[in-house]
Motif scaffolding. Sequence first.
Motif, short mmCIF file in Angstrom:
data_model
loop_
_atom_site.label_atom_id
_atom_site.label_comp_id
_atom_site.label_asym_id
_atom_site.label_seq_id
_atom_site.Cartn_x
_atom_site.Cartn_y
_atom_site.Cartn_z
N ILE A 7 0.84 -1.21 0.00
CA ILE A 7 0.00 0.00 0.00
C ILE A 7 0.87 1.26 0.00
O ILE A 7 2.01 1.24 0.48
N LYS A 8 0.31 2.34 -0.55
CA LYS A 8 1.08 3.57 -0.66
C LYS A 8 0.30 4.75 -0.08
O LYS A 8 -0.92 4.84 -0.25
N ARG A 9 1.01 5.60 0.60
CA ARG A 9 0.42 6.82 1.15
C ARG A 9 0.61 7.92 0.11
O ARG A 9 1.74 8.19 -0.32
N PHE A 38 -6.44 2.75 -5.16
CA PHE A 38 -6.26 1.41 -5.74
C PHE A 38 -5.68 0.44 -4.70
O PHE A 38 -5.95 -0.76 -4.75
N CYS A 39 -4.89 0.98 -3.77
CA CYS A 39 -4.34 0.14 -2.71
C CYS A 39 -5.44 -0.28 -1.74
O CYS A 39 -5.43 -1.40 -1.22
N GLU A 40 -6.40 0.63 -1.49
CA GLU A 40 -7.53 0.28 -0.63
C GLU A 40 -8.29 -0.89 -1.22
O GLU A 40 -8.70 -1.82 -0.52
N LEU A 116 0.40 -11.75 -4.07
CA LEU A 116 0.81 -10.38 -3.79
C LEU A 116 -0.15 -9.48 -4.56
O LEU A 116 -0.27 -9.63 -5.79
N ILE A 117 -0.87 -8.63 -3.82
CA ILE A 117 -1.85 -7.77 -4.48
C ILE A 117 -1.43 -6.31 -4.31
O ILE A 117 -1.05 -5.90 -3.21
N LEU A 118 -1.50 -5.55 -5.41
CA LEU A 118 -1.17 -4.12 -5.36
C LEU A 118 -2.24 -3.36 -6.13
O LEU A 118 -2.96 -3.95 -6.93
N GLY A 119 -2.29 -2.05 -5.92
CA GLY A 119 -3.16 -1.22 -6.73
C GLY A 119 -2.50 -1.10 -8.10
O GLY A 119 -1.27 -1.20 -8.21
N THR A 181 -4.90 -4.20 -8.95
CA THR A 181 -6.35 -3.98 -8.93
C THR A 181 -6.79 -2.78 -9.73
O THR A 181 -6.12 -1.74 -9.76
N ASP A 182 -7.93 -2.93 -10.39
CA ASP A 182 -8.53 -1.80 -11.09
C ASP A 182 -9.75 -1.33 -10.28
O ASP A 182 -10.16 -1.99 -9.32
#
Lengths: 254, 352
Positions: A7-9, A38-40, A116-119, A181-182
């Motif tokens: 996740i990214k801030r 997208f991270c959410e 591994l899941i990312l936005g 993720t989209d």
Amino acid sequence: MKIMVAIKRVVDYAVKIRVKPDKTGVETNNVKMSMNPFCEIALEEAIRIKESGLATEVVAVSVGLAQCVDTIRTGLAMGADRGIHVEWKGEGLGLGPLNVAKVLRALVEMEEPRLLILGKQAIDDDCNQTGQMVAGLLNWPQGTFASKVVLDKEKQTVMVDREVDGGLETLCLDLPAVITTDLRLNQPRYATLPNIMKAKSKPIKKVTFEDLKVKVKSDIEVIQVTEPPKRKAGVILSSVDELINKLKNEARVI
Amino acid sequence: MAINVTLFRALRTQRSTIALSRFISTLILTEHDGSFVKSSSVSAIVAAKSLGEDNSISMLLAGSGPSLEEAAADAAKCHPSVSQVLVADSDKFKYHLAEPWAKLVELVQRRGGYSHIIAASSSFGKNILPRAAALLDASPITDVVEILGSHQFVRPIYAGNALSTVRYSGDQPCMLTIRSTSFLVSTESRLGTAAISQVDLSTIDEEIVGKSRYVGCSSQDAERPDLGNARIVITGGRGLKSAENFKMIEKLAEKLGAAVGATRAAVDAGFVPNELQVGQTGKIVAPELYMAFGVSGAIQHLAGIRDSKVIVAVNKDADAPIFQVADYGLVGDLFDVVPELIEKLPEKQLAV
């Protein structure tokens, strides 16, 4: 099965950003920061998979300034089990996807998640690179721009619907895999107050670049950040006839 | 045939011996659609040209079967600046999966030593190029809108509300994806065709292949003009209220020979499929005329339409942010305006 989510801030999506007068970047002081949307969505998907019984643990990781810990806490409040913060003390959009991908690879080798899941992209730099890069480094299959994810625990595969230029494409990936993720994958939950309280006691491990044996590579230099050209002010017209006339005779587009 | 192979070898030797010169050689990751090279890949050639004077441009195509051969033939004559077409023919590439494609790029790069690798910023390019960059340990620069020099580029950040000028200071290759709306293709004819040669795939790493399998796809009706390069785009937003009402937008689009676009809100609400979405994370468009009906003008939507020549907005709400970017605005009910437009507009305009 363990799922790791990166996740990214970032600057909150609703903020109207301003370019600094010295052109070194975008003003981020006293500006609202949030978890990248997208991270959410990535975190929400991981938590749902856990809630459906197909995973046992969700680990939220973030690479960045000390304040990232707040973002990880939000992730824990949403339902992640523990967090990892890899601290980086540099400026703005400086670290870059290649370095983040190398950190994520090291974390994956340490934690051994199956997913591994990312936005798909961060709304600050709009790069859309990190997920693809870490998949390449890990030599894992990738399902990018996912609008639907269905795990098959028995077969150890995941079906991913991807939003592509021509419509939707479905791939079947062997685990372990990387998914980005989209927008339409899910609607992330709000952290409830009881969960925010519970999150305070969930652990966030601090890890350094040295611990992970990752050397930062600086191959991109930001020369300047500027505002885009402003469009000339437009006019409000009063009728369809006037609009057609303007389009035909003034703008000459029809 | 022998002449083509000799040419390839000569070019390759030339590249490896001119290590310190400013010789630019570009590899274009080419997308093809059945038998033709996609116009977004031709935009990548236009972008490659602006890297510098002496640029040897090669196009890399992958796929299998007769349609690949036809696409290669099309690539060989699609632009005067192309000197070579490389063809990777294997079932592995039938569905343009990122895993075999990235390995292919790595293989071709290690043999060819290109100074630059470029792909269009389409879902194909975005999916593949960063993965290939990781294999080559290079930071890619994505969504480039302007090329200032062989290693200096401009790209949008914060949904296009800022532009970042960056310099690539790493080792070759310098890897880019480019926005095709920023690199327009003009019809330049060429004499003769570029040399076509087959890529030797015997040493490609097989391990990753097969871990990702294509299952199927759903795509929209190919009769409508392509959103990415239509001259006119008509977009509907949440104000349309239903999928049924969108037919009105389609009718207007048909009258003008236009493509149909939609906002995220309209796609989320199920009015139209996802491939119509225009915006920061959807398609970027730069038509001559962009007409937005029932669109409020959120930052993320505006990111996708900034470079349109003329923007028209129709919305009941006079305070909608879209009016701040519209060249012509009409404050009114789209359910009255659209039918009136359909009635009064001249018949379908042919491209000028």
